[in-house]
Enzyme design. Structure first.
Site, PDB file in Angstrom:
ATOM      1  N   ASP A 110      -4.310  -7.390  -1.136  1.00 49.64           N
ATOM      2  CA  ASP A 110      -3.335  -8.279  -1.777  1.00 49.64           C
ATOM      3  C   ASP A 110      -1.985  -7.560  -1.886  1.00 49.64           C
ATOM      4  O   ASP A 110      -1.781  -6.730  -2.767  1.00 49.64           O
ATOM      5  CB  ASP A 110      -3.848  -8.683  -3.160  1.00 49.64           C
ATOM      6  CG  ASP A 110      -3.117  -9.899  -3.696  1.00 49.64           C
ATOM      7  OD1 ASP A 110      -2.122 -10.323  -3.073  1.00 49.64           O
ATOM      8  OD2 ASP A 110      -3.548 -10.427  -4.740  1.00 49.64           O
ATOM      9  N   ILE A 117       0.834  -1.211   0.000  1.00 49.61           N
ATOM     10  CA  ILE A 117       0.000   0.000   0.000  1.00 49.61           C
ATOM     11  C   ILE A 117       0.870   1.263   0.000  1.00 49.61           C
ATOM     12  O   ILE A 117       0.543   2.254  -0.637  1.00 49.61           O
ATOM     13  CB  ILE A 117      -0.933   0.003   1.242  1.00 49.61           C
ATOM     14  CG1 ILE A 117      -1.862  -1.219   1.208  1.00 49.61           C
ATOM     15  CG2 ILE A 117      -1.733   1.284   1.314  1.00 49.61           C
ATOM     16  CD1 ILE A 117      -2.589  -1.504   2.529  1.00 49.61           C
ATOM     17  N   ASP A 132      11.751   3.594   3.461  1.00 46.15           N
ATOM     18  CA  ASP A 132      11.527   2.176   3.786  1.00 46.15           C
ATOM     19  C   ASP A 132      12.825   1.659   4.412  1.00 46.15           C
ATOM     20  O   ASP A 132      13.890   2.268   4.287  1.00 46.15           O
ATOM     21  CB  ASP A 132      11.206   1.372   2.510  1.00 46.15           C
ATOM     22  CG  ASP A 132      10.503   0.038   2.816  1.00 46.15           C
ATOM     23  OD1 ASP A 132       9.289  -0.057   2.577  1.00 46.15           O
ATOM     24  OD2 ASP A 132      11.173  -0.900   3.293  1.00 46.15           O
ATOM     25  N   ARG A 192      -5.511 -12.239  15.778  1.00 46.18           N
ATOM     26  CA  ARG A 192      -5.034 -10.881  15.482  1.00 46.18           C
ATOM     27  C   ARG A 192      -5.070  -9.999  16.740  1.00 46.18           C
ATOM     28  O   ARG A 192      -5.302  -8.786  16.638  1.00 46.18           O
ATOM     29  CB  ARG A 192      -5.896 -10.242  14.379  1.00 46.18           C
ATOM     30  CG  ARG A 192      -5.732 -10.862  12.991  1.00 46.18           C
ATOM     31  CD  ARG A 192      -4.366 -10.539  12.390  1.00 46.18           C
ATOM     32  NE  ARG A 192      -4.208 -11.110  11.060  1.00 46.18           N
ATOM     33  CZ  ARG A 192      -3.710 -12.328  10.820  1.00 46.18           C
ATOM     34  NH1 ARG A 192      -3.330 -13.110  11.833  1.00 46.18           N
ATOM     35  NH2 ARG A 192      -3.570 -12.753   9.591  1.00 46.18           N
ATOM     36  N   TYR A 250      -2.193  -7.386  16.801  1.00 47.68           N
ATOM     37  CA  TYR A 250      -2.421  -6.507  15.643  1.00 47.68           C
ATOM     38  C   TYR A 250      -3.617  -5.583  15.914  1.00 47.68           C
ATOM     39  O   TYR A 250      -3.514  -4.363  15.763  1.00 47.68           O
ATOM     40  CB  TYR A 250      -2.671  -7.370  14.406  1.00 47.68           C
ATOM     41  CG  TYR A 250      -2.754  -6.588  13.116  1.00 47.68           C
ATOM     42  CD1 TYR A 250      -1.628  -5.981  12.576  1.00 47.68           C
ATOM     43  CD2 TYR A 250      -3.963  -6.452  12.437  1.00 47.68           C
ATOM     44  CE1 TYR A 250      -1.693  -5.272  11.389  1.00 47.68           C
ATOM     45  CE2 TYR A 250      -4.037  -5.752  11.246  1.00 47.68           C
ATOM     46  CZ  TYR A 250      -2.909  -5.164  10.727  1.00 47.68           C
ATOM     47  OH  TYR A 250      -2.977  -4.462   9.545  1.00 47.68           O
TER      48      TYR A 250
HETATM   49  P1  NAD Z   1       3.787  -5.047   3.258  1.00 48.15           P
HETATM   50  O1  NAD Z   1       3.612  -5.583   4.659  1.00 48.15           O
HETATM   51  O2  NAD Z   1       3.742  -5.994   2.135  1.00 48.15           O
HETATM   52  O3  NAD Z   1       5.129  -4.210   3.173  1.00 48.15           O
HETATM   53  C1  NAD Z   1       5.533  -3.483   4.275  1.00 48.15           C
HETATM   54  C2  NAD Z   1       6.697  -2.584   3.938  1.00 48.15           C
HETATM   55  O4  NAD Z   1       7.122  -2.103   5.203  1.00 48.15           O
HETATM   56  C3  NAD Z   1       7.896  -3.300   3.306  1.00 48.15           C
HETATM   57  O5  NAD Z   1       8.366  -2.536   2.193  1.00 48.15           O
HETATM   58  C4  NAD Z   1       8.928  -3.329   4.434  1.00 48.15           C
HETATM   59  O6  NAD Z   1      10.265  -3.244   3.986  1.00 48.15           O
HETATM   60  C5  NAD Z   1       8.521  -2.090   5.226  1.00 48.15           C
HETATM   61  N1  NAD Z   1       8.968  -2.135   6.611  1.00 48.15           N
HETATM   62  C6  NAD Z   1       8.971  -3.205   7.445  1.00 48.15           C
HETATM   63  N2  NAD Z   1       9.522  -2.866   8.627  1.00 48.15           N
HETATM   64  C7  NAD Z   1       9.852  -1.557   8.537  1.00 48.15           C
HETATM   65  C8  NAD Z   1      10.462  -0.630   9.413  1.00 48.15           C
HETATM   66  N3  NAD Z   1      10.857  -0.991  10.635  1.00 48.15           N
HETATM   67  N4  NAD Z   1      10.662   0.640   8.978  1.00 48.15           N
HETATM   68  C9  NAD Z   1      10.283   1.002   7.747  1.00 48.15           C
HETATM   69  N5  NAD Z   1       9.706   0.190   6.862  1.00 48.15           N
HETATM   70  C10 NAD Z   1       9.493  -1.073   7.253  1.00 48.15           C
HETATM   71  O7  NAD Z   1       2.737  -3.871   3.045  1.00 48.15           O
HETATM   72  P2  NAD Z   1       1.175  -3.812   3.274  1.00 48.15           P
HETATM   73  O8  NAD Z   1       0.563  -5.173   3.418  1.00 48.15           O
HETATM   74  O9  NAD Z   1       0.710  -2.865   2.229  1.00 48.15           O
HETATM   75  O10 NAD Z   1       1.025  -3.120   4.722  1.00 48.15           O
HETATM   76  C11 NAD Z   1       1.263  -1.762   4.897  1.00 48.15           C
HETATM   77  C12 NAD Z   1       0.442  -1.266   6.063  1.00 48.15           C
HETATM   78  O11 NAD Z   1      -0.951  -1.500   5.804  1.00 48.15           O
HETATM   79  C13 NAD Z   1       0.740  -1.939   7.406  1.00 48.15           C
HETATM   80  O12 NAD Z   1       0.659  -0.981   8.443  1.00 48.15           O
HETATM   81  C14 NAD Z   1      -0.390  -2.943   7.539  1.00 48.15           C
HETATM   82  O13 NAD Z   1      -0.663  -3.261   8.878  1.00 48.15           O
HETATM   83  C15 NAD Z   1      -1.523  -2.159   6.917  1.00 48.15           C
HETATM   84  N6  NAD Z   1      -2.646  -2.989   6.474  1.00 48.15           N
HETATM   85  C16 NAD Z   1      -2.438  -3.988   5.570  1.00 48.15           C
HETATM   86  C17 NAD Z   1      -3.507  -4.773   5.180  1.00 48.15           C
HETATM   87  C18 NAD Z   1      -3.332  -5.921   4.208  1.00 48.15           C
HETATM   88  O14 NAD Z   1      -4.249  -6.758   4.112  1.00 48.15           O
HETATM   89  N7  NAD Z   1      -2.229  -5.992   3.465  1.00 48.15           N
HETATM   90  C19 NAD Z   1      -4.793  -4.541   5.709  1.00 48.15           C
HETATM   91  C20 NAD Z   1      -4.959  -3.496   6.615  1.00 48.15           C
HETATM   92  C21 NAD Z   1      -3.874  -2.714   6.991  1.00 48.15           C
END
Ligand code: NAD
Length: 249
Positions: free
Chosen positions: A185, A17, A36, A148, A151
């Site tokens: 996704d 995202i 990142d 969860r 989380y």
């Molecule tokens: P992802 O989890 O696939 O990628 C996460 C990114 O965060 C990676 O590029 C990673 O290198 C980076 N990262 C990890 N640790 C880090 C740190 N300490 N400092 C800086 N960067 C760091 O991405 P996603 O699934 O799009 O999730 C992004 C956010 O959206 C998160 O907060 C997640 O909880 C939230 N979210 C995701 C979903 C889902 O279904 N994917 C749903 C609701 C909320």
């Protein structure tokens, strides 16, 4: 060009995202600072979108946040996207797991806001309004999901943090909202599906809980981020915006 003239910093912009939001903000005219912890992911983003500036940043490192802020101009927009999913009930949750979830999902956002807010307040004086967007989730104070607990608890804290900042700075040109996606996704979701005992069933289960009958794409979430960072949402603050395909109808 809804973000023209705005400088916006995004955390966890290397994939998922965060990356989609960085590209969407750039396409709307923003000067995007994509950060990142993964240097390779940032390189790939820069290849795809050469106008985006990238910086390595581990959001759990308070000193690194301060050092980065010292190199950057004042921000108009901040999208705190970084977060982590702990898989398990409260009985599976060690102190280390809990501390890590709090550090990455909540403390990092507190530090980012504390560090960048003074510059955003300056910017709001000349530019009219600045916007913070925090990444929460439908799995939070909004709804409970199995396995969860850490989380959901940390994402609930993100909603509280968001409302607190919104209330404290509403009269000084700062808006603060959070986004609560359904299941999206992204590479980390793929990892969770692939590491399940039966990945095909795991994917079916994720889809089954979304009434629209599919996982969200990152392109379903990025427009909400652009909206909240833009002046289109200038009367919106303190809100938890659900983008969940109908899970919480
Ligand atoms: P992802 O989890 O696939 O990628 C996460 C990114 O965060 C990676 O590029 C990673 O290198 C980076 N990262 C990890 N640790 C880090 C740190 N300490 N400092 C800086 N960067 C760091 O991405 P996603 O699934 O799009 O999730 C992004 C956010 O959206 C998160 O907060 C997640 O909880 C939230 N979210 C995701 C979903 C889902 O279904 N994917 C749903 C609701 C909320």
């Amino acid at each position: 060009m809804r973000l023209k003239g705005k400088t916006i910093l995004i955390t966890a912009a290397g994939q998922g995202i965060g990356r989609a939001s960085a590209e969407a903000c750039f396409n709307e005219g923003a000067q995007v600072i994509a950060t990142d912890v993964n240097a390779e992911a940032l390189q790939q983003l820069q290849k795809a979108c050469p106008g985006i500036k990238t910086h390595l940043l581990d959001v759990t490192d308070g000193h690194a946040i301060k050092a980065l802020a010292g190199q950057l101009p004042n921000l108009d927009g901040l999208f705190n996207c970084a977060g982590f999913v702990h898989n398990g009930s409260v009985l599976d949750l060690s102190d280390e797991d809990w501390d890590f979830s709090v550090a990455l999902n909540v403390t990092s956002m507190v530090r980012m806001c504390r560090t960048f807010l003074p510059g955003m307040l300056e910017q709001a004086k000349v530019g009219g309004s600045s916007s913070i967007v925090n990444m929460a989730s439908m799995a939070s104070s909004i709804k409970g999901f199995p396995m969860r607990t850490a989380y959901g608890a940390t994402k609930a804290a993100v909603i509280g943090l968001t409302k607190g900042i919104a209330a404290d700075f509403v009269k000084q040109g700062i808006r603060c909202n959070c986004v609560c996606p359904g299941t999206v996704d992204t590479p980390s979701l793929r990892g969770r599906i692939d590491s399940a005992p039966d990945p095909v069933q795991a994917q079916k289960d994720f889809i089954a809980r979304q009434p629209m009958g599919r996982l969200a794409e990152v392109s379903d979430i990025a427009p909400m981020i652009v909206y909240l960072l833009s002046d289109d949402s200038k009367f919106v603050t303190g809100q938890a915006m659900l983008v969940d395909g109908g899970v919480t109808i």
